[in-house]
Design a protein around this motif. Sequence first.
Motif, mmCIF file in Angstrom:
data_model
loop_
_atom_site.group_PDB
_atom_site.id
_atom_site.type_symbol
_atom_site.label_atom_id
_atom_site.label_comp_id
_atom_site.label_asym_id
_atom_site.label_seq_id
_atom_site.Cartn_x
_atom_site.Cartn_y
_atom_site.Cartn_z
ATOM 1 N N LYS A 122 0.916 -1.226 0.133
ATOM 2 C CA LYS A 122 -0.100 -0.045 0.107
ATOM 3 C C LYS A 122 0.870 1.256 -0.065
ATOM 4 C CE LYS A 122 -3.791 -2.565 0.256
ATOM 5 N NZ LYS A 122 -4.699 -2.599 -0.558
ATOM 6 N N GLU A 123 0.603 2.174 -0.764
ATOM 7 C CA GLU A 123 0.947 3.531 -0.462
ATOM 8 C C GLU A 123 0.737 4.178 0.532
ATOM 9 O OE1 GLU A 123 -0.153 5.713 -4.460
ATOM 10 O OE2 GLU A 123 0.609 4.137 -5.560
ATOM 11 N N ARG A 124 1.597 5.064 1.200
ATOM 12 C CA ARG A 124 1.312 5.560 2.290
ATOM 13 C C ARG A 124 2.049 6.669 2.714
ATOM 14 N NH1 ARG A 124 4.615 1.611 3.254
ATOM 15 N NH2 ARG A 124 6.444 1.816 4.804
ATOM 16 N N SER A 125 1.749 7.429 3.681
ATOM 17 C CA SER A 125 2.687 8.465 4.005
ATOM 18 C C SER A 125 3.936 8.069 5.030
ATOM 19 C CB SER A 125 1.945 9.590 4.781
ATOM 20 O OG SER A 125 1.484 9.147 6.140
ATOM 21 N N ALA A 126 5.076 8.920 5.089
ATOM 22 C CA ALA A 126 6.338 8.339 5.770
ATOM 23 C C ALA A 126 6.309 8.335 7.213
ATOM 24 C CB ALA A 126 7.313 9.386 5.427
ATOM 25 N N ASP A 127 6.598 7.224 7.878
ATOM 26 C CA ASP A 127 6.678 6.981 9.237
ATOM 27 C C ASP A 127 7.923 5.909 9.301
ATOM 28 O OD1 ASP A 127 5.246 6.836 12.080
ATOM 29 O OD2 ASP A 127 6.166 4.962 11.660
ATOM 30 N N ILE A 175 11.851 13.717 5.321
ATOM 31 C CA ILE A 175 10.631 13.266 5.009
ATOM 32 C C ILE A 175 9.745 13.934 3.864
ATOM 33 C CG2 ILE A 175 8.171 12.977 5.886
ATOM 34 C CD1 ILE A 175 10.361 11.100 7.424
ATOM 35 N N ASN A 176 9.551 13.021 2.751
ATOM 36 C CA ASN A 176 9.129 13.541 1.519
ATOM 37 C C ASN A 176 10.018 14.375 0.848
ATOM 38 O OD1 ASN A 176 7.307 13.045 -0.568
ATOM 39 N ND2 ASN A 176 5.995 14.932 0.180
ATOM 40 N N PHE A 246 14.763 0.363 -0.867
ATOM 41 C CA PHE A 246 14.711 1.350 -1.776
ATOM 42 C C PHE A 246 13.138 1.263 -2.194
ATOM 43 C CE2 PHE A 246 14.136 2.207 -6.490
ATOM 44 C CZ PHE A 246 14.744 3.421 -6.454
ATOM 45 N N LEU A 247 12.648 0.060 -2.663
ATOM 46 C CA LEU A 247 11.048 0.213 -2.860
ATOM 47 C C LEU A 247 10.221 0.712 -1.787
ATOM 48 C CD1 LEU A 247 8.574 -1.107 -4.223
ATOM 49 C CD2 LEU A 247 8.832 -3.148 -3.169
ATOM 50 N N ASP A 248 10.414 0.633 -0.612
ATOM 51 C CA ASP A 248 9.447 1.138 0.441
ATOM 52 C C ASP A 248 9.808 2.492 0.957
ATOM 53 O OD1 ASP A 248 7.335 0.052 2.519
ATOM 54 O OD2 ASP A 248 8.488 1.339 3.772
ATOM 55 N N GLU A 249 11.104 3.006 0.755
ATOM 56 C CA GLU A 249 11.256 4.302 1.326
ATOM 57 C C GLU A 249 10.862 5.430 -0.054
ATOM 58 O OE1 GLU A 249 15.537 5.254 1.244
ATOM 59 O OE2 GLU A 249 16.048 5.021 -1.000
ATOM 60 N N ASN A 250 10.962 4.869 -1.336
ATOM 61 C CA ASN A 250 10.411 5.756 -2.432
ATOM 62 C C ASN A 250 8.818 5.457 -2.270
ATOM 63 O OD1 ASN A 250 12.339 6.547 -4.852
ATOM 64 N ND2 ASN A 250 13.451 5.020 -3.734
ATOM 65 N N GLY A 255 13.766 10.112 2.578
ATOM 66 C CA GLY A 255 14.975 10.653 1.884
ATOM 67 C C GLY A 255 14.749 11.157 0.375
ATOM 68 N N CYS A 256 13.415 11.079 0.130
ATOM 69 C CA CYS A 256 12.884 11.191 -1.386
ATOM 70 C C CYS A 256 11.607 11.616 -1.359
ATOM 71 C CB CYS A 256 13.074 9.929 -2.373
ATOM 72 S SG CYS A 256 12.381 8.507 -1.613
ATOM 73 N N GLU A 257 11.086 12.000 -2.404
ATOM 74 C CA GLU A 257 9.825 12.314 -2.686
ATOM 75 C C GLU A 257 8.831 11.097 -3.005
ATOM 76 O OE1 GLU A 257 9.304 15.312 -5.648
ATOM 77 O OE2 GLU A 257 10.323 17.074 -4.388
ATOM 78 N N ARG A 258 7.852 10.954 -2.183
ATOM 79 C CA ARG A 258 7.046 9.782 -2.522
ATOM 80 C C ARG A 258 6.785 9.424 -4.097
ATOM 81 N NH1 ARG A 258 1.665 10.430 0.718
ATOM 82 N NH2 ARG A 258 1.251 8.341 -0.219
ATOM 83 N N GLY A 259 6.566 8.408 -4.357
ATOM 84 C CA GLY A 259 6.335 7.922 -5.694
ATOM 85 C C GLY A 259 5.267 6.912 -6.083
ATOM 86 N N LYS A 260 4.863 6.689 -7.156
ATOM 87 C CA LYS A 260 3.862 5.762 -7.364
ATOM 88 C C LYS A 260 4.442 4.048 -7.422
ATOM 89 C CE LYS A 260 0.183 8.369 -7.350
ATOM 90 N NZ LYS A 260 -0.840 8.178 -6.471
#
Length: 352
Positions: A122-127, A175-176, A246-250, A255-260
């Motif tokens: 699932k896509e989600r906000s950073a925690d 964060i983002n 890499f998959l989950d942080e993106n 450390g990066c902007e959220r992606g799809k």
Amino acid sequence: MKKIRVSKLKGGEVLASDVYTDDLQVLIGKGSVLKQSYIDKLIDLGIEEVRVETGVKIQGEDADIILQDEVKNDCLVKVKDILEHHTYNNNAQLMGINVAAEEVISNILEKKEVVNKIFEIKERSADLYEHSVSVCSLATLAALKLGLSNEIVHELATASLLHDLGLRYMTVPYINVDINTLSQKEIDEYRKHTVYGYTAVQQETWISEKAKQMILFHHERIDGSGYPLHAKSITIESQILEVCEFLDENLCGIGCERGKLHDIIQYMQAMSGVLFAKEAVDSVLTFTAVYPVGTTLKLSDGRIGIVVKQNKQLVDRPVLQLLKDETGKPYKTKSMLDLSEIYNVIVDSVLD
């Protein structure tokens, strides 16, 4: 088509008409699947009713989540409590991570035919803590798929839960935020989090040397472009952690902007054997649904449909319930399309 009160929505319903803001801007478009985040937004804006398609509700038939919600939440509470009470020179509580790691492994192993399932990510906000638990579940499953030993699976799960421990000592915004847009001083400081995490547990005897190395190496790349050591020779377990991280942080924006998800996976596929070890990428992608159930897709022939089921052998060719034909007209009757059975149509774009 029928009207339904927003408070009665369960998620998975398909909008029969656009939802507008007070200034007549389209908030959620017709044909969208109502996810929980959409429902929450409707409630926040005071929208009481929407029109949904009758007899259409998107439900996954054989997609799954890696960890049961109650286990994930329990693990999340434990990890958060342990890491929040941790100070750089006091590691006594960190031993509890071993217990959390075993709970993740046990829960995954309880799933029937776990190595043959496809899972929804699932896509989600950073925690930071949810990120650690998510990476742990992904890495554990990838290691099991590759048939690694029980000892290595446990070491990998433990390292995954601790891999971003060094971020707790950071004052740099991450964060983002794409760290490459920061000043060179801030970039250098951010990249030290792998070293901080490693040195925090370096003298501990309850965690293996392999697990410590994984914490240090989780941002290395096989072409030597990673950090902190620019290493090229990386163990398979460190490569798995690297790919899952890499998959989950993106996905959540650390450390990066959220992606799809589909964009992240496409990049991983393109960089397989270049930045990431092919064996590790292939393992993760065998159980990751590229287009989760409920995703609205536009096909190369112009048709639009919603993902309702995954194909175990072709995770990027799901089964769709078609909503609109090539001319943009809605289907009057339920029409299904299995992309694994046709080869002259590809996914053109993701609409939500």
